[in-house]
Design a protein around this motif. Structure first.
Motif, PDB file in Angstrom:
ATOM      1  N   GLY A  61       0.780  -1.232   0.366  1.00  0.00           N
ATOM      2  CA  GLY A  61       0.142   0.015  -0.273  1.00  0.00           C
ATOM      3  C   GLY A  61       0.561   0.873   0.341  1.00  0.00           C
ATOM      4  N   ASN A  62       1.782   1.557   1.181  1.00  0.00           N
ATOM      5  CA  ASN A  62       2.675   2.347   0.885  1.00  0.00           C
ATOM      6  C   ASN A  62       3.463   2.218  -0.334  1.00  0.00           C
ATOM      7  OD1 ASN A  62       2.103   2.416   3.191  1.00  0.00           O
ATOM      8  ND2 ASN A  62       3.952   1.651   4.241  1.00  0.00           N
ATOM      9  N   ASP A  95      -6.797   7.131  -2.178  1.00  0.00           N
ATOM     10  CA  ASP A  95      -7.860   6.186  -2.025  1.00  0.00           C
ATOM     11  C   ASP A  95      -7.333   4.234  -1.696  1.00  0.00           C
ATOM     12  OD1 ASP A  95      -7.724   6.712  -4.881  1.00  0.00           O
ATOM     13  OD2 ASP A  95      -9.450   6.046  -5.078  1.00  0.00           O
ATOM     14  N   VAL A  96      -6.935   4.022  -3.284  1.00  0.00           N
ATOM     15  CA  VAL A  96      -6.273   2.983  -3.074  1.00  0.00           C
ATOM     16  C   VAL A  96      -5.175   2.289  -2.366  1.00  0.00           C
ATOM     17  CG1 VAL A  96      -5.175   1.348  -5.334  1.00  0.00           C
ATOM     18  CG2 VAL A  96      -7.236   2.977  -5.321  1.00  0.00           C
ATOM     19  N   ALA A  97      -4.604   3.259  -1.417  1.00  0.00           N
ATOM     20  CA  ALA A  97      -3.304   2.752  -0.418  1.00  0.00           C
ATOM     21  C   ALA A  97      -4.344   2.312   0.354  1.00  0.00           C
ATOM     22  CB  ALA A  97      -2.814   4.129  -0.391  1.00  0.00           C
ATOM     23  N   PHE A  98      -5.482   2.877   0.926  1.00  0.00           N
ATOM     24  CA  PHE A  98      -6.576   3.112   1.949  1.00  0.00           C
ATOM     25  C   PHE A  98      -6.997   2.159   1.518  1.00  0.00           C
ATOM     26  CE2 PHE A  98     -10.179   3.251   4.092  1.00  0.00           C
ATOM     27  CZ  PHE A  98      -9.650   3.558   5.721  1.00  0.00           C
ATOM     28  N   LEU A 111      -6.035  -0.781   0.205  1.00  0.00           N
ATOM     29  CA  LEU A 111      -4.932  -2.130  -0.029  1.00  0.00           C
ATOM     30  C   LEU A 111      -4.658  -2.413   1.905  1.00  0.00           C
ATOM     31  CD1 LEU A 111      -2.635  -1.915  -2.271  1.00  0.00           C
ATOM     32  CD2 LEU A 111      -3.361  -3.101  -2.128  1.00  0.00           C
ATOM     33  N   GLU A 112      -4.220  -1.289   2.309  1.00  0.00           N
ATOM     34  CA  GLU A 112      -3.657  -0.759   4.352  1.00  0.00           C
ATOM     35  C   GLU A 112      -5.198  -1.659   4.505  1.00  0.00           C
ATOM     36  OE1 GLU A 112      -4.201   2.460   7.714  1.00  0.00           O
ATOM     37  OE2 GLU A 112      -2.758   2.319   5.648  1.00  0.00           O
ATOM     38  N   GLN A 113      -6.988  -1.500   4.489  1.00  0.00           N
ATOM     39  CA  GLN A 113      -7.841  -2.452   4.820  1.00  0.00           C
ATOM     40  C   GLN A 113      -7.705  -3.791   4.791  1.00  0.00           C
ATOM     41  OE1 GLN A 113     -10.813   0.282   3.431  1.00  0.00           O
ATOM     42  NE2 GLN A 113     -11.692   1.151   5.339  1.00  0.00           N
ATOM     43  N   PHE A 148      -6.867  -9.601   6.795  1.00  0.00           N
ATOM     44  CA  PHE A 148      -5.766 -10.379   6.727  1.00  0.00           C
ATOM     45  C   PHE A 148      -5.519 -10.542   8.173  1.00  0.00           C
ATOM     46  CE2 PHE A 148      -1.724 -12.179   6.224  1.00  0.00           C
ATOM     47  CZ  PHE A 148      -1.852 -12.794   5.579  1.00  0.00           C
ATOM     48  N   ALA A 149      -4.977  -9.612   8.588  1.00  0.00           N
ATOM     49  CA  ALA A 149      -4.137  -9.891  10.145  1.00  0.00           C
ATOM     50  C   ALA A 149      -5.514 -10.670  11.202  1.00  0.00           C
ATOM     51  CB  ALA A 149      -4.239  -8.662  10.595  1.00  0.00           C
ATOM     52  N   GLN A 150      -7.013 -10.042  10.677  1.00  0.00           N
ATOM     53  CA  GLN A 150      -7.932 -10.959  11.998  1.00  0.00           C
ATOM     54  C   GLN A 150      -7.817 -11.744  11.356  1.00  0.00           C
ATOM     55  OE1 GLN A 150     -11.154  -7.509  11.371  1.00  0.00           O
ATOM     56  NE2 GLN A 150     -10.448  -6.044  12.379  1.00  0.00           N
ATOM     57  N   ARG A 151      -8.153 -12.123  10.324  1.00  0.00           N
ATOM     58  CA  ARG A 151      -8.874 -13.798   9.375  1.00  0.00           C
ATOM     59  C   ARG A 151      -7.786 -14.559   9.722  1.00  0.00           C
ATOM     60  NH1 ARG A 151     -13.210 -13.889   4.495  1.00  0.00           N
ATOM     61  NH2 ARG A 151     -14.278 -12.181   4.611  1.00  0.00           N
ATOM     62  N   ALA A 152      -5.993 -14.535   9.434  1.00  0.00           N
ATOM     63  CA  ALA A 152      -5.464 -15.081   9.898  1.00  0.00           C
ATOM     64  C   ALA A 152      -4.896 -15.637  11.483  1.00  0.00           C
ATOM     65  CB  ALA A 152      -4.238 -14.553   8.558  1.00  0.00           C
ATOM     66  N   ALA A 153      -5.192 -14.009  12.062  1.00  0.00           N
ATOM     67  CA  ALA A 153      -4.957 -14.267  13.748  1.00  0.00           C
ATOM     68  C   ALA A 153      -4.099 -13.776  13.925  1.00  0.00           C
ATOM     69  CB  ALA A 153      -6.223 -15.377  14.672  1.00  0.00           C
ATOM     70  N   ILE A 154      -3.624 -12.843  13.492  1.00  0.00           N
ATOM     71  CA  ILE A 154      -2.030 -12.717  13.596  1.00  0.00           C
ATOM     72  C   ILE A 154      -2.408 -11.837  15.182  1.00  0.00           C
ATOM     73  CG2 ILE A 154      -0.318 -11.246  13.146  1.00  0.00           C
ATOM     74  CD1 ILE A 154      -1.130 -11.309  10.226  1.00  0.00           C
ATOM     75  N   LYS A 155      -1.462 -12.181  15.995  1.00  0.00           N
ATOM     76  CA  LYS A 155      -0.957 -11.350  17.059  1.00  0.00           C
ATOM     77  C   LYS A 155      -0.091 -10.507  16.752  1.00  0.00           C
ATOM     78  CE  LYS A 155      -2.632 -15.242  20.343  1.00  0.00           C
ATOM     79  NZ  LYS A 155      -2.003 -16.939  19.418  1.00  0.00           N
ATOM     80  N   MET A 156      -1.002  -8.954  17.660  1.00  0.00           N
ATOM     81  CA  MET A 156       0.960  -7.877  17.235  1.00  0.00           C
ATOM     82  C   MET A 156       1.352  -7.579  18.282  1.00  0.00           C
ATOM     83  SD  MET A 156      -1.528  -5.943  14.103  1.00  0.00           S
ATOM     84  CE  MET A 156      -2.015  -6.659  12.901  1.00  0.00           C
TER      85      MET A 156
END
Length: 108
Positions: A77-78, A88-91, A93-95, A100-108
């Motif tokens: 995205g960056n 708008d497209v970069a945003f 991609l960030e979303q 992805f982080a939520q679905r993959a259950a990534i612990k941050m």
């Protein structure tokens, strides 16, 4: 014209699976830095397609691979915004990276 090199050294097991990888970047002061994963993409202008090499060591933990991929999505995205100016497209991609982080259950 100045030239520089970035190299990746890969040690393989008997089945040609990466066991150890190190990378070097002359101008960045990086020498034999160990890594467990790498993704390299280059643009083939003739065929108009991205060519990729994705490698990871057999001891790369799954949770770290998920974090690695999440961070790649964020950096895409960056890079997209810097290259096109399309915030708008970069945003979007960030979303997508956050979903992805939520679905993959990534612990941050």
């Amino acid at each position: 014209m100045k030239k520089t090199q970035i190299t990746i050294d890969i040690e393989l097991d008997e089945n040609h699976v990466p066991e150890r990888m190190t990378w070097n970047a002359e101008d960045g002061g990086v020498e034999k830095q160990e890594t467990k994963a790498t993704m390299i993409s280059v643009w083939d202008d003739e065929t108009k397609e991205a060519l990729r090499i994705d490698l990871w060591t057999k001891d790369m933990p799954v949770d770290q691979m998920k974090m690695f991929l999440h961070q790649i999505l964020i950096s895409m995205g960056n890079t997209y915004e810097r290259a096109t100016g399309e915030e708008d497209v970069a945003f979007w991609l960030e979303q997508m990276a956050e979903e992805f982080a939520q679905r993959a259950a990534i612990k941050m």
